[in-house]
Design a protein around this motif. Sequence first.
Motif, short mmCIF file in Angstrom:
data_model
loop_
_atom_site.label_atom_id
_atom_site.label_comp_id
_atom_site.label_asym_id
_atom_site.label_seq_id
_atom_site.Cartn_x
_atom_site.Cartn_y
_atom_site.Cartn_z
N ASP A 322 90.10 -60.66 -1.03
CA ASP A 322 89.70 -59.32 -1.49
C ASP A 322 89.52 -59.38 -3.00
O ASP A 322 90.47 -59.23 -3.78
N HIS A 323 88.29 -59.62 -3.45
CA HIS A 323 88.02 -59.87 -4.88
C HIS A 323 88.35 -58.65 -5.74
O HIS A 323 88.81 -58.78 -6.88
N ARG A 324 88.13 -57.43 -5.20
CA ARG A 324 88.39 -56.22 -6.00
C ARG A 324 89.89 -56.13 -6.29
O ARG A 324 90.32 -56.02 -7.44
N ARG A 325 90.71 -56.30 -5.24
CA ARG A 325 92.16 -56.22 -5.44
C ARG A 325 92.64 -57.40 -6.29
O ARG A 325 93.58 -57.28 -7.09
N LEU A 326 91.98 -58.55 -6.16
CA LEU A 326 92.39 -59.71 -6.95
C LEU A 326 92.18 -59.45 -8.44
O LEU A 326 93.05 -59.73 -9.27
N VAL A 328 92.21 -56.63 -9.91
CA VAL A 328 93.25 -55.68 -10.37
C VAL A 328 94.58 -56.41 -10.60
O VAL A 328 95.22 -56.26 -11.65
N ALA A 329 94.95 -57.24 -9.65
CA ALA A 329 96.23 -57.97 -9.77
C ALA A 329 96.20 -58.93 -10.96
O ALA A 329 97.18 -59.02 -11.72
N ASP A 337 101.19 -60.82 -6.19
CA ASP A 337 100.10 -60.10 -5.51
C ASP A 337 98.81 -60.92 -5.53
O ASP A 337 98.15 -61.10 -4.51
N ALA A 338 98.51 -61.45 -6.72
CA ALA A 338 97.25 -62.20 -6.85
C ALA A 338 97.27 -63.43 -5.94
O ALA A 338 96.36 -63.64 -5.13
N LEU A 341 96.93 -62.83 -2.22
CA LEU A 341 95.58 -62.51 -1.71
C LEU A 341 94.86 -63.78 -1.28
O LEU A 341 94.16 -63.80 -0.26
#
Length: 396
Positions: A322-326, A328-329, A337-338, A341
């Motif tokens: 999930d590049h968007r959440r990555l 952010v992390a 978190d990063a 993912l």
Amino acid sequence: MQPHVTDRVASSLDGFRIEVPSWGFANTGTRFGKFLQPAAAATIDEKFADAAQVHALTGICPTVALHVSWDFERGLDSAAAVAQLAHRHGVAPGSVNPNLFQDQIYKFGSFGNPDAHVRSRAVRHVVDSVQIAGRLHSRDVALWFADGSNYPGTANIRMRRTWFEEGMRAAHSALARDQRLLVEYKPFEPAFYHTDIADWGMALPLARAAGPQARVLVDTGHHYLSQNIEQIVAWLLAEGMLGGFHFNDRRYADDDLTLGSIDPYQIFRIFHEILFFEHETGTRADVAYMIDQSHNLKGKIEAMIQTVTVAQELYAKAALVDHRRLAVAQAASGLVDAESLLQDAFSTDVRPAIREWRTARGLPIDPLQAFRDSGYLERITAERAGRSAAATTSYA
Ligand code: LRH
Ligand code: MN
């Protein structure tokens, strides 16, 4: 399987193609010998036939990398016949690899040889290879040099670098507008003191010096064990100089083992860096995915099917990050978190989604089993077994 996973896997696989090497179907060995397989391909016709099997069963490897000295008996004069053969087998010629390491004149190097006559012979061979590629409508000419030395003080490293720049520029000037030169680096072997193009930091300025259509080729087996290959990939992407890959795996050196057999997470991390780059830039990385392996013990075609399907699986897993959440992390230095993912994506079983993708395209859900059930191996073993051991002398 959650629908979004199936969709992400399917859309990623629709765009994933990987090129197989003609030499991966031939009898190859190490300096300690070569174990012959009666079914091994010895002619370009047989190499295309075997490659066509792998493409028919997997649907993702329509092109075959060719090696000039091993696949073009009469050089440029063989190009038309080779193109016809490829067409007959339903595959296309892929990257063209000049051979600047087997001829006796290359004992002290090719582009880096102190003898200007040898240097011009080497440039001539590369220019011929560019023309062969032109005849085949192949885009890439992949350049690997065995050039180097075995003992300190025996080579003027800076002078050889100048000769390489000259040779590269001459090769680049022979390119047609849509062609590329891919510069491959390797830290050692067959040279064991210095290699002229030993790492990415040498290949990059040489590619730049050659001209705007030159890029760097990353062979995963051409790194010290402690090197971070995906970081090199990220830098080459950022420089706009990543041209392609020679995928294989290794436990110690340039072992040319099948992709993912030792460190599948390594290949996943490489694919991740490319897909993350594409996500961030909204562009498609202009990268040629190619295999460069020699199957010394495994059945050649089985090893190639295994390689292609494992590459497909690792690419699909990397597409699940999930590049968007990555982003952010990473911005928040959320280390766990990063990393999670990537680990979540890597540990996702994408095989059911890949089977669905294959079924939807009329492909066998298990290419390896389909190959075993096809009787193709038994047929070619009978057809090829008769030929003499002499027919299997060259490297590939
Ligand atoms: C050199 C190399 C090069 C090919 C050869 C078969 O180690 O990776 O790419 O020409 O293997
Ligand atoms: Mn290679």
